[in-house]
Design a protein around this motif. Structure first.
Motif, PDB file in Angstrom:
ATOM      1  N   ALA A 260       0.821  -1.210   0.000  1.00  0.00           N
ATOM      2  CA  ALA A 260       0.000   0.000   0.000  1.00  0.00           C
ATOM      3  C   ALA A 260       0.855   1.261   0.000  1.00  0.00           C
ATOM      4  O   ALA A 260       0.592   2.220  -0.741  1.00  0.00           O
ATOM      5  CB  ALA A 260      -0.935  -0.004   1.211  1.00  0.00           C
ATOM      6  N   VAL A 261       1.905   1.285   0.811  1.00  0.00           N
ATOM      7  CA  VAL A 261       2.745   2.481   0.921  1.00  0.00           C
ATOM      8  C   VAL A 261       3.544   2.703  -0.357  1.00  0.00           C
ATOM      9  O   VAL A 261       3.667   3.834  -0.844  1.00  0.00           O
ATOM     10  CB  VAL A 261       3.664   2.382   2.152  1.00  0.00           C
ATOM     11  CG1 VAL A 261       4.706   3.514   2.140  1.00  0.00           C
ATOM     12  CG2 VAL A 261       2.844   2.458   3.442  1.00  0.00           C
ATOM     13  N   LEU A 262       4.087   1.646  -0.934  1.00  0.00           N
ATOM     14  CA  LEU A 262       4.834   1.799  -2.186  1.00  0.00           C
ATOM     15  C   LEU A 262       3.942   2.325  -3.309  1.00  0.00           C
ATOM     16  O   LEU A 262       4.337   3.228  -4.065  1.00  0.00           O
ATOM     17  CB  LEU A 262       5.454   0.467  -2.595  1.00  0.00           C
ATOM     18  CG  LEU A 262       6.802   0.121  -1.944  1.00  0.00           C
ATOM     19  CD1 LEU A 262       7.185  -1.322  -2.241  1.00  0.00           C
ATOM     20  CD2 LEU A 262       7.897   1.063  -2.431  1.00  0.00           C
ATOM     21  N   LEU A 263       2.740   1.775  -3.435  1.00  0.00           N
ATOM     22  CA  LEU A 263       1.836   2.241  -4.487  1.00  0.00           C
ATOM     23  C   LEU A 263       1.433   3.697  -4.266  1.00  0.00           C
ATOM     24  O   LEU A 263       1.409   4.499  -5.198  1.00  0.00           O
ATOM     25  CB  LEU A 263       0.592   1.350  -4.540  1.00  0.00           C
ATOM     26  CG  LEU A 263       0.796  -0.050  -5.111  1.00  0.00           C
ATOM     27  CD1 LEU A 263      -0.465  -0.888  -4.952  1.00  0.00           C
ATOM     28  CD2 LEU A 263       1.195   0.010  -6.586  1.00  0.00           C
ATOM     29  N   ARG A 264       1.129   4.050  -3.038  1.00  0.00           N
ATOM     30  CA  ARG A 264       0.706   5.422  -2.727  1.00  0.00           C
ATOM     31  C   ARG A 264       1.853   6.401  -2.929  1.00  0.00           C
ATOM     32  O   ARG A 264       1.634   7.545  -3.373  1.00  0.00           O
ATOM     33  CB  ARG A 264       0.206   5.485  -1.279  1.00  0.00           C
ATOM     34  CG  ARG A 264      -0.445   6.804  -0.912  1.00  0.00           C
ATOM     35  CD  ARG A 264      -1.824   6.921  -1.541  1.00  0.00           C
ATOM     36  NE  ARG A 264      -2.499   8.128  -1.098  1.00  0.00           N
ATOM     37  CZ  ARG A 264      -2.435   9.296  -1.734  1.00  0.00           C
ATOM     38  NH1 ARG A 264      -1.726   9.416  -2.839  1.00  0.00           N
ATOM     39  NH2 ARG A 264      -3.085  10.350  -1.261  1.00  0.00           N
ATOM     40  N   SER A 265       3.070   5.957  -2.648  1.00  0.00           N
ATOM     41  CA  SER A 265       4.225   6.866  -2.716  1.00  0.00           C
ATOM     42  C   SER A 265       4.559   7.278  -4.143  1.00  0.00           C
ATOM     43  O   SER A 265       5.277   8.263  -4.346  1.00  0.00           O
ATOM     44  CB  SER A 265       5.437   6.203  -2.058  1.00  0.00           C
ATOM     45  OG  SER A 265       5.222   6.055  -0.660  1.00  0.00           O
ATOM     46  N   ARG A 266       4.058   6.557  -5.143  1.00  0.00           N
ATOM     47  CA  ARG A 266       4.286   6.960  -6.531  1.00  0.00           C
ATOM     48  C   ARG A 266       3.725   8.352  -6.800  1.00  0.00           C
ATOM     49  O   ARG A 266       4.218   9.066  -7.669  1.00  0.00           O
ATOM     50  CB  ARG A 266       3.628   5.974  -7.497  1.00  0.00           C
ATOM     51  CG  ARG A 266       4.189   4.571  -7.493  1.00  0.00           C
ATOM     52  CD  ARG A 266       3.476   3.684  -8.495  1.00  0.00           C
ATOM     53  NE  ARG A 266       2.038   3.680  -8.324  1.00  0.00           N
ATOM     54  CZ  ARG A 266       1.200   2.913  -9.003  1.00  0.00           C
ATOM     55  NH1 ARG A 266       1.671   2.076  -9.915  1.00  0.00           N
ATOM     56  NH2 ARG A 266      -0.107   2.953  -8.784  1.00  0.00           N
TER      57      ARG A 266
END
Length: 274
Positions: A226-232
Motif C-alpha cells: 500500500a505504501v509503495l503504491l501510494r508513494s508513486r
C-alpha cells in the motif's frame, strides 16, 4: 472460492496461503474477452477477502500468458457506437473506465500479486503485468506494447505504469514502435525481476518466492504494498508522512511481538491470518 468463471481458474498452490489465479482461455492464447472485465476484479476481490490467501500468483494456461485483447471483442467495441457523436463518446468513455477498473483491481488487492509470464505477453498482457507487484518470466517469453499497430492509444494502464518500471524513454520507445522484445531484454529493462530457463522452473521458482512472502507478517506485507503504491503519487515529505500515519495505526501489533520473539528464539514466526 466456489465461484465458476468463464475466463479464469483459481487453484490453491500451497497450504501456506499461495493461490494461483490463471487466465484460462488457452485455445485463443488467453486473449481477453469482455467477460474478463467482470470476472477478473470479482476473482481478485474474492481472493483478497479470503483469510487463507496470503499471496496470489497470476499466470496463463497453455502455451502463452496473454495474447492481448480478443479481436472479436475489439471489432464489437468499434462497431457498437453509432448515432449521436457526443452520446457515443460518453458511452465509450464509461466502457473504457470500466475496463481500466478491472486492471486496477490488482493494485486495490491487499495481497501481493506476482505475475509468472511465459510465451506471449502482448498488448493487454502488458496492461495486466505492469499492474502486478512483482513480475518473473521464462527465457522464451516475449513482450510487445502492441496497441499502436492496431491504431489504438493503449488505454488500460500501460502508458501510466510502464514508465515508472522501465523509465520514460524506454517506455516511449516500446509504445511507439510496438516492437517485440525478449524475456532477457525485459529483465535488462527492469520489467521482470528474474528470467527462468523453462516454464517448469518458473512455476517452481515463483512458488518458492511466494511461499517466502506468505510466511511474513500479513500486516507488514499489505502495508508495504500500500505504501509503495501510494508513494508513486507523493513527494518525499508526503510519502514519509503517509507511512508514519500508516505505522502509527499498524506497527504495534501482535505480529511485531511474534516477529521479535521468533528472532530471539531462532524459529520461524507464526502470524495470524489477515
Amino acid at each position: 472460492m466456489g465461484d465458476k468463471y468463464e475466463t479464469l481458474e483459481i487453484l490453491e498452490k500451497s497450504p501456506t496461503g499461495v493461490f494461483n489465479l490463471i487466465l484460462n482461455r488457452p485455445s485463443v492464447r488467453n486473449a481477453i474477452s469482455f467477460d474478463f472485465y467482470t470476472e477478473f476484479p470479482k476473482a481478485l476481490n474474492a481472493l483478497d477477502q479470503n483469510p487463507n490467501v496470503a499471496v496470489i500468483l497470476l499466470s496463463g494456461s497453455g502455451d502463452h500468458f496473454c495474447a492481448g485483447i480478443d479481436f472479436k471483442s475489439l471489432k464489437f467495441l468499434s462497431s457498437n457506437y453509432s448515432g449521436d457523436r457526443g452520446r457515443s463518446g460518453e458511452r465509450l468513455l464509461r466502457q473504457i473506465k470500466f475496463m481500466q477498473d478491472a486492471i486496477t483491481a490488482i493494485e486495490r488487492c491487499r495481497k501481493p500479486v506476482i505475475a509468472a509470464i511465459h510465451g506471449a505477453c502482448i498488448g493487454m498482457g502488458i496492461d495486466i503485468v505492469t499492474a502486478c507487484d512483482v513480475r518473473y518470466c521464462t527465457k522464451d517469453a516475449f513482450f510487445s506494447v502492441k496497441e499502436v499497430d492496431l491504431a489504438i492509444t493503449a488505454d488500460l494502464g500501460t502508458l501510466q505504469r510502464l514508465p515508472g518500471i522501465v523509465g520514460f524513454g524506454n517506455a516511449m520507445e516500446l509504445a511507439l514502435t510496438g516492437r517485440r522484445f525478449s524475456g532477457q531484454e525485459a529483465k535488462e529493462l527492469g520489467l521482470v525481476s528474474r528470467v527462468f530457463e523453462s516454464n517448469e522452473e518458473l512455476s517452481e521458482g515463483v512458488l518458492t518466492i511466494a511461499e517466502g512472502i506468505a510466511g511474513k507478517s500479513p500486516l507488514a506485507v499489505a502495508g508495504t504494498k500500500a505504501v509503495l503504491l501510494r508513494s508513486r503519487e507523493l513527494s518525499m515529505e508526503q510519502g514519509l508522512d503517509y507511512v508514519a500515519t500508516w505505522n502509527s495505526s499498524m506497527l504495534l501489533s501482535d505480529d511485531l511481538t511474534e516477529a521479535i520473539s521468533a528472532q530471539i528464539q531462532k524459529r520461524k514466526p507464526v502470524f495470524a491470518k489477515l
